[in-house]
Design an enzyme around this catalytic site. Structure first.
Site, PDB file in Angstrom:
ATOM      1  N   HIS A  14      13.775  -9.786  16.364  1.00 54.33           N
ATOM      2  CA  HIS A  14      15.024 -10.151  17.013  1.00 54.33           C
ATOM      3  C   HIS A  14      15.280 -11.657  16.883  1.00 54.33           C
ATOM      4  O   HIS A  14      14.587 -12.461  17.488  1.00 54.33           O
ATOM      5  CB  HIS A  14      14.940  -9.756  18.489  1.00 54.33           C
ATOM      6  CG  HIS A  14      16.201  -9.991  19.255  1.00 54.33           C
ATOM      7  ND1 HIS A  14      16.275 -10.890  20.292  1.00 54.33           N
ATOM      8  CD2 HIS A  14      17.438  -9.447  19.126  1.00 54.33           C
ATOM      9  CE1 HIS A  14      17.504 -10.878  20.788  1.00 54.33           C
ATOM     10  NE2 HIS A  14      18.234 -10.014  20.095  1.00 54.33           N
ATOM     11  N   GLU A  41      16.293  -9.750  11.704  1.00 53.66           N
ATOM     12  CA  GLU A  41      17.692  -9.681  12.134  1.00 53.66           C
ATOM     13  C   GLU A  41      18.467 -10.961  11.831  1.00 53.66           C
ATOM     14  O   GLU A  41      17.925 -12.061  11.963  1.00 53.66           O
ATOM     15  CB  GLU A  41      17.759  -9.433  13.644  1.00 53.66           C
ATOM     16  CG  GLU A  41      19.166  -9.100  14.095  1.00 53.66           C
ATOM     17  CD  GLU A  41      19.496  -9.499  15.518  1.00 53.66           C
ATOM     18  OE1 GLU A  41      18.799 -10.335  16.113  1.00 53.66           O
ATOM     19  OE2 GLU A  41      20.495  -8.976  16.022  1.00 53.66           O
ATOM     20  N   ASP A  43      22.274 -12.627  12.993  1.00 49.25           N
ATOM     21  CA  ASP A  43      23.588 -12.574  13.631  1.00 49.25           C
ATOM     22  C   ASP A  43      24.479 -13.458  12.785  1.00 49.25           C
ATOM     23  O   ASP A  43      24.054 -14.534  12.368  1.00 49.25           O
ATOM     24  CB  ASP A  43      23.516 -13.128  15.061  1.00 49.25           C
ATOM     25  CG  ASP A  43      22.752 -12.207  15.986  1.00 49.25           C
ATOM     26  OD1 ASP A  43      23.103 -11.022  16.066  1.00 49.25           O
ATOM     27  OD2 ASP A  43      21.792 -12.674  16.625  1.00 49.25           O
ATOM     28  N   HIS A  56      23.572 -16.908  16.682  1.00 50.11           N
ATOM     29  CA  HIS A  56      23.811 -15.820  17.632  1.00 50.11           C
ATOM     30  C   HIS A  56      25.161 -15.898  18.326  1.00 50.11           C
ATOM     31  O   HIS A  56      25.836 -14.898  18.527  1.00 50.11           O
ATOM     32  CB  HIS A  56      22.709 -15.766  18.692  1.00 50.11           C
ATOM     33  CG  HIS A  56      22.946 -14.683  19.694  1.00 50.11           C
ATOM     34  ND1 HIS A  56      23.595 -14.893  20.892  1.00 50.11           N
ATOM     35  CD2 HIS A  56      22.672 -13.359  19.648  1.00 50.11           C
ATOM     36  CE1 HIS A  56      23.694 -13.745  21.545  1.00 50.11           C
ATOM     37  NE2 HIS A  56      23.148 -12.801  20.822  1.00 50.11           N
ATOM     38  N   GLU A 147      24.110  -8.520  11.951  1.00 54.49           N
ATOM     39  CA  GLU A 147      25.105  -8.143  12.957  1.00 54.49           C
ATOM     40  C   GLU A 147      26.369  -8.973  12.773  1.00 54.49           C
ATOM     41  O   GLU A 147      26.299 -10.199  12.688  1.00 54.49           O
ATOM     42  CB  GLU A 147      24.570  -8.372  14.380  1.00 54.49           C
ATOM     43  CG  GLU A 147      25.637  -8.064  15.438  1.00 54.49           C
ATOM     44  CD  GLU A 147      25.209  -8.351  16.874  1.00 54.49           C
ATOM     45  OE1 GLU A 147      24.002  -8.585  17.111  1.00 54.49           O
ATOM     46  OE2 GLU A 147      26.098  -8.354  17.742  1.00 54.49           O
TER      47      GLU A 147
HETATM   48 CA    CA Z   1      22.005  -9.515  17.457  1.00 52.54          CA
END
Ligand code: CA
Length: 311
Positions: A14, A41, A43, A56, A147
């Site tokens: 994460h 991950e 963002d 993020h 994301e």
């Molecule tokens: Ca995220």
């Protein structure tokens, strides 16, 4: 009946190994890679000059020294938006551990110090090249898990964040169902757009907030999501809760299995446990053994990998 092969749940780092290093820095990604996470991950938000960066928030002020470096570039709400800065400006900023803007103190007090570092915000392309480089030098195949942040907000600001991200992914070879990537987004309409309008064949995860699911209607709601997505990313609170001081598992994973959706909940943090878990071991037991999640986002990928390998 043929037995399906036993697949170990996947570990998604994460924001990288963010329990140990400032989130979304390449250092945090390298550490997570070394800790044997299955996916790293990203963002993604968009800069003024249309570059996808790995960050993020749509703001820069919680994880960089932007307030000191560009004091006059805040909006009327006092915030510093990545979309108001060029990539060159953003990459001149020093990244630090996440702070709470109100107190100026660390969000997670036992993590990396909050003083500015020599670490920088990477572009999505830079990060993918970094991961693909590590895959090559280590002979591994670690996936990416981008994301798309706030697509509706980006559109109001004149940017099609999704189109930019999909173009970048395609450029680096992530362009079909077998690509080692999951795309994720909280926006229901945008997820449908990704599948039906933009016709992306990539594996897609519908992120969920706690209130997105009514647990008396779970299967009906998940059936609708399964029409366009491959999985869901729920908060831990949708997997389990306390009832009369006892841990109760919800029907979420069972219903998802019925609908053919994988479940990758967020976020495993040893320094911010949900109320239903006594410690990290207990949380891992609940998420993977009792609830049966197919993977999870973890700030501490080493500890989550260790738990899954021990079993
Ligand atoms: Ca995220």
């Amino acid at each position: 009946m043929a037995q399906s092969p036993i697949v170990r749940p996947i570990v998604i780092a994460h924001r990288g190994a963010s329990g140990y290093l400032p989130e979304h820095t390449l250092a945090a990604k390298a550490l997570a890679f070394g800790q044997r996470a299955d996916f790293l991950e990203q963002d993604v938000v968009i800069t003024q000059d249309n570059q996808p960066i790995v960050l993020h928030d749509i703001h820069l002020d919680t994880v960089t020294d932007v307030v000191q470096r560009f004091p006059n570039r805040k909006r009327s709400d006092g915030r510093f938006y990545a979309i108001d800065f060029t990539l060159a400006e953003i990459q001149s900023l020093a990244v630090h551990e996440r702070i709470d803007l109100k107190t100026g103190k660390a969000v997670f007090p036992h993590r990396f110090p909050t003083t500015p570092t020599s670490l920088r915000i990477p572009t999505l392309g830079e990060e993918i090249e970094f991961i693909q480089g590590l895959n090559r030098s280590s002979g591994r195949d670690v996936g990416i898990y981008p994301e798309i942040k706030a697509p509706a907000w980006h559109r109001r600001e004149g940017k099609d964040a999704t189109a930019i991200v999909l173009r970048t992914l395609e450029q680096y070879g992530y362009q079909d169902r077998t690509s080692n990537a999951y795309l994720q987004c909280f926006d229901f309409d945008e997820c449908k757009r990704i599948r039906f309008e933009l016709k992306s064949p990539l594996k897609l995860v519908q992120l969920l907030s706690h209130d997105d699911i009514d647990l008396s209607q779970t299967e009906n709601q998940l059936k609708q999501i399964a029409a366009y997505a491959d999985g869901i990313g729920p908060p831990l609170s949708l997997l389990a809760h306390l009832k009369d001081k006892t841990v109760t598992i919800t029907n979420l994973v069972e219903s998802a299995n019925t609908c053919g959706l994988v479940v990758h909940p967020y976020t495993i943090r040893q320094d911010a446990l949900p109320d239903f878990a006594n410690d990290l071991q207990h949380l891992h037991e609940i998420v993977f053994r009792q609830a049966g999640a197919h993977g999870a986002f973890s700030d501490f990928p080493d500890l989550t990998v260790q738990f899954l390998q021990a079993k």
